[in-house]
Design a protein around this motif. Structure first.
Motif, PDB file in Angstrom:
ATOM      1  N   GLU A  80      -5.685  -2.713  -5.362  1.00 27.94           N
ATOM      2  CA  GLU A  80      -4.453  -2.520  -4.595  1.00 27.94           C
ATOM      3  C   GLU A  80      -3.984  -1.083  -4.792  1.00 27.94           C
ATOM      4  OE1 GLU A  80      -1.411  -5.591  -5.154  1.00 27.94           O
ATOM      5  OE2 GLU A  80      -2.961  -6.808  -6.116  1.00 27.94           O
ATOM      6  N   VAL A  81      -3.776  -0.363  -3.682  1.00 32.03           N
ATOM      7  CA  VAL A  81      -3.353   1.032  -3.730  1.00 32.03           C
ATOM      8  C   VAL A  81      -2.067   1.182  -2.921  1.00 32.03           C
ATOM      9  CG1 VAL A  81      -4.001   3.396  -3.158  1.00 32.03           C
ATOM     10  CG2 VAL A  81      -5.733   1.809  -4.004  1.00 32.03           C
ATOM     11  N   TYR A  82      -1.129   1.942  -3.464  1.00 31.88           N
ATOM     12  CA  TYR A  82       0.165   2.147  -2.822  1.00 31.88           C
ATOM     13  C   TYR A  82       0.481   3.635  -2.779  1.00 31.88           C
ATOM     14  CZ  TYR A  82       0.547  -2.758  -4.142  1.00 31.88           C
ATOM     15  OH  TYR A  82       0.309  -4.087  -4.317  1.00 31.88           O
ATOM     16  N   THR A  83       1.366   4.006  -1.857  1.00 32.45           N
ATOM     17  CA  THR A  83       1.831   5.379  -1.738  1.00 32.45           C
ATOM     18  C   THR A  83       3.335   5.405  -1.974  1.00 32.45           C
ATOM     19  OG1 THR A  83       0.107   5.848  -0.118  1.00 32.45           O
ATOM     20  CG2 THR A  83       1.949   7.396  -0.230  1.00 32.45           C
ATOM     21  N   ILE A  84       3.779   6.292  -2.838  1.00 32.23           N
ATOM     22  CA  ILE A  84       5.210   6.424  -3.132  1.00 32.23           C
ATOM     23  C   ILE A  84       5.914   7.005  -1.912  1.00 32.23           C
ATOM     24  CG2 ILE A  84       6.882   7.698  -4.550  1.00 32.23           C
ATOM     25  CD1 ILE A  84       4.936   7.318  -6.895  1.00 32.23           C
ATOM     26  N   GLU A  85       6.994   6.334  -1.494  1.00 33.65           N
ATOM     27  CA  GLU A  85       7.710   6.729  -0.282  1.00 33.65           C
ATOM     28  C   GLU A  85       9.009   7.470  -0.559  1.00 33.65           C
ATOM     29  OE1 GLU A  85       8.056   3.264   2.175  1.00 33.65           O
ATOM     30  OE2 GLU A  85       5.890   2.962   2.233  1.00 33.65           O
ATOM     31  N   GLU A  86       9.396   7.591  -1.828  1.00 37.56           N
ATOM     32  CA  GLU A  86      10.581   8.359  -2.195  1.00 37.56           C
ATOM     33  C   GLU A  86      10.292   9.060  -3.521  1.00 37.56           C
ATOM     34  OE1 GLU A  86      10.183   4.940  -4.254  1.00 37.56           O
ATOM     35  OE2 GLU A  86      10.901   4.712  -2.192  1.00 37.56           O
ATOM     36  N   GLN A  87      10.985  10.154  -3.763  1.00 40.19           N
ATOM     37  CA  GLN A  87      10.788  10.842  -5.044  1.00 40.19           C
ATOM     38  C   GLN A  87      11.187   9.925  -6.182  1.00 40.19           C
ATOM     39  OE1 GLN A  87      11.420  15.423  -3.780  1.00 40.19           O
ATOM     40  NE2 GLN A  87      13.090  14.487  -4.806  1.00 40.19           N
ATOM     41  N   ARG A  88      10.437  10.048  -7.283  1.00 41.20           N
ATOM     42  CA  ARG A  88      10.707   9.233  -8.460  1.00 41.20           C
ATOM     43  C   ARG A  88      10.563  10.073  -9.710  1.00 41.20           C
ATOM     44  NH1 ARG A  88       6.946   3.876  -7.496  1.00 41.20           N
ATOM     45  NH2 ARG A  88       8.027   3.137  -5.638  1.00 41.20           N
ATOM     46  N   VAL A  89      11.307   9.675 -10.724  1.00 44.77           N
ATOM     47  CA  VAL A  89      11.072  10.192 -12.075  1.00 44.77           C
ATOM     48  C   VAL A  89      10.997   9.002 -13.009  1.00 44.77           C
ATOM     49  CG1 VAL A  89      12.106  12.458 -11.744  1.00 44.77           C
ATOM     50  CG2 VAL A  89      13.519  10.596 -12.577  1.00 44.77           C
ATOM     51  N   MET A  90      10.220   9.177 -14.066  1.00 39.87           N
ATOM     52  CA  MET A  90      10.140   8.146 -15.096  1.00 39.87           C
ATOM     53  C   MET A  90      10.548   8.741 -16.421  1.00 39.87           C
ATOM     54  SD  MET A  90       6.985   5.597 -14.366  1.00 39.87           S
ATOM     55  CE  MET A  90       7.581   4.523 -15.672  1.00 39.87           C
ATOM     56  N   LEU A  91      11.270   7.950 -17.170  1.00 42.40           N
ATOM     57  CA  LEU A  91      11.681   8.319 -18.518  1.00 42.40           C
ATOM     58  C   LEU A  91      10.910   7.450 -19.503  1.00 42.40           C
ATOM     59  CD1 LEU A  91      13.490   9.623 -20.678  1.00 42.40           C
ATOM     60  CD2 LEU A  91      15.219   7.874 -20.128  1.00 42.40           C
ATOM     61  N   ARG A 114      12.332   3.884 -14.399  1.00 42.49           N
ATOM     62  CA  ARG A 114      11.956   4.591 -13.175  1.00 42.49           C
ATOM     63  C   ARG A 114      13.224   4.787 -12.354  1.00 42.49           C
ATOM     64  NH1 ARG A 114       8.203   1.103 -10.410  1.00 42.49           N
ATOM     65  NH2 ARG A 114       9.890   0.301  -9.133  1.00 42.49           N
ATOM     66  N   PHE A 115      13.495   6.028 -11.994  1.00 43.49           N
ATOM     67  CA  PHE A 115      14.660   6.379 -11.189  1.00 43.49           C
ATOM     68  C   PHE A 115      14.153   6.801  -9.821  1.00 43.49           C
ATOM     69  CE2 PHE A 115      15.542   7.187 -15.633  1.00 43.49           C
ATOM     70  CZ  PHE A 115      16.772   6.582 -15.831  1.00 43.49           C
ATOM     71  N   GLN A 116      14.727   6.222  -8.778  1.00 45.51           N
ATOM     72  CA  GLN A 116      14.225   6.427  -7.426  1.00 45.51           C
ATOM     73  C   GLN A 116      15.284   7.058  -6.540  1.00 45.51           C
ATOM     74  OE1 GLN A 116      11.228   2.725  -7.110  1.00 45.51           O
ATOM     75  NE2 GLN A 116      13.346   2.149  -6.900  1.00 45.51           N
ATOM     76  N   ALA A 117      14.869   8.026  -5.739  1.00 47.03           N
ATOM     77  CA  ALA A 117      15.768   8.666  -4.788  1.00 47.03           C
ATOM     78  C   ALA A 117      16.031   7.730  -3.603  1.00 47.03           C
ATOM     79  CB  ALA A 117      15.155   9.979  -4.299  1.00 47.03           C
ATOM     80  N   ALA A 118      17.111   7.996  -2.889  1.00 48.23           N
ATOM     81  CA  ALA A 118      17.387   7.259  -1.650  1.00 48.23           C
ATOM     82  C   ALA A 118      16.228   7.532  -0.688  1.00 48.23           C
ATOM     83  CB  ALA A 118      18.715   7.736  -1.067  1.00 48.23           C
ATOM     84  N   HIS A 166      15.909   0.863  -2.345  1.00 47.96           N
ATOM     85  CA  HIS A 166      16.899  -0.192  -2.542  1.00 47.96           C
ATOM     86  C   HIS A 166      17.431  -0.184  -3.980  1.00 47.96           C
ATOM     87  CE1 HIS A 166      18.824  -4.096  -2.259  1.00 47.96           C
ATOM     88  NE2 HIS A 166      18.057  -4.572  -3.232  1.00 47.96           N
ATOM     89  N   LEU A 167      16.539   0.063  -4.945  1.00 55.72           N
ATOM     90  CA  LEU A 167      16.930   0.130  -6.352  1.00 55.72           C
ATOM     91  C   LEU A 167      16.977   1.585  -6.784  1.00 55.72           C
ATOM     92  CD1 LEU A 167      14.578  -2.673  -7.732  1.00 55.72           C
ATOM     93  CD2 LEU A 167      17.003  -2.888  -7.129  1.00 55.72           C
ATOM     94  N   ASP A 168      18.060   1.997  -7.418  1.00 59.68           N
ATOM     95  CA  ASP A 168      18.082   3.375  -7.929  1.00 59.68           C
ATOM     96  C   ASP A 168      17.466   3.447  -9.319  1.00 59.68           C
ATOM     97  OD1 ASP A 168      20.329   2.207  -9.216  1.00 59.68           O
ATOM     98  OD2 ASP A 168      21.441   4.093  -9.215  1.00 59.68           O
ATOM     99  N   VAL A 169      17.510   2.336 -10.073  1.00 56.34           N
ATOM    100  CA  VAL A 169      16.906   2.296 -11.405  1.00 56.34           C
ATOM    101  C   VAL A 169      16.116   1.000 -11.556  1.00 56.34           C
ATOM    102  CG1 VAL A 169      17.286   2.434 -13.895  1.00 56.34           C
ATOM    103  CG2 VAL A 169      18.896   3.558 -12.344  1.00 56.34           C
ATOM    104  N   TYR A 170      14.896   1.154 -12.069  1.00 51.24           N
ATOM    105  CA  TYR A 170      14.017   0.004 -12.335  1.00 51.24           C
ATOM    106  C   TYR A 170      13.456   0.216 -13.730  1.00 51.24           C
ATOM    107  CZ  TYR A 170      10.438  -3.554 -11.401  1.00 51.24           C
ATOM    108  OH  TYR A 170       9.657  -4.676 -11.423  1.00 51.24           O
ATOM    109  N   CYS A 171      13.870  -0.609 -14.665  1.00 47.51           N
ATOM    110  CA  CYS A 171      13.411  -0.489 -16.044  1.00 47.51           C
ATOM    111  C   CYS A 171      12.407  -1.585 -16.365  1.00 47.51           C
ATOM    112  CB  CYS A 171      14.585  -0.597 -17.017  1.00 47.51           C
ATOM    113  SG  CYS A 171      15.798   0.718 -16.836  1.00 47.51           S
TER     114      CYS A 171
END
Length: 162
Positions: free
Chosen positions: A42-53, A63-67, A70-75
């Motif tokens: 399974e391969v996916y493409t990131i559709e918004e900028q992300r950073v991981m801490l 994981r922090f996701q730009a607009a 739907h989720l701004d933070v996913y831990c």
């Protein structure tokens, strides 16, 4: 690289080293970054900028996701990050996810059923279960209260991803 408790590959992708601060190591993924799930192809493409801490010694990653995500933070509740060298980080996913919805700031814990099932399937030791439950509770409160780095700090790192 993220593995499951039995050692199988869960998620894998490359990210850019952004830096380090008192919260841990920050990695970035620009739009278009390719990532894969396990050995299933399974391969996916990131559709918004992300950073991981990857916090030092903590039982979670964020994981922090730009607009418009739907989720701004996913831990992810995980084992503490292991850095074999600066170019590679590995964690073991412990199923529980703590997320914050961008629109209204509500926080929820996901995959509690998977956590319960995998305790039996993989034979999680009692100390791993306790660390995972403690991390999920702490993350829930921190996301709800917008405590840093879940307040505004992550936005400075998102601005560095291009």
């Amino acid at each position: 690289m993220v593995r499951k408790f039995d050692g199988s590959l869960h998620w894998h992708h490359s990210m850019v080293w952004l830096g380090e601060d008192e919260f841990g190591v920050w990695l970035g993924a620009p739009i278009g970054t390719i990532y894969s799930k396990g050995g299933k192809g399974e391969v996916y493409t990131i559709e918004e900028q992300r950073v991981m801490l990857f916090p030092h010694g903590a039982w979670w990653t964020a994981r922090f996701q730009a607009a418009p995500a739907h989720l701004d933070v996913y831990c992810d509740v995980t084992t503490p990050p292991d850095w074999p060298h600066k170019g590679e980080v590995t964690t073991v996913d412990l199923d529980l996810d703590v997320c914050r919805i961008r629109q209204d700031g509500s926080v929820f814990v996901d995959d509690e059923d998977e956590f319960a099932s995998h305790q039996r399937q993989y034979g999680y030791p009692r100390d791993v279960i306790m660390h995972a439950e403690s991390a999920a509770a702490w993350l829930s409160a921190a996301l709800h209260d917008a405590a840093e780095p879940f307040g505004s700090r992550y936005r400075t790192w998102l601005d560095r991803v291009s």
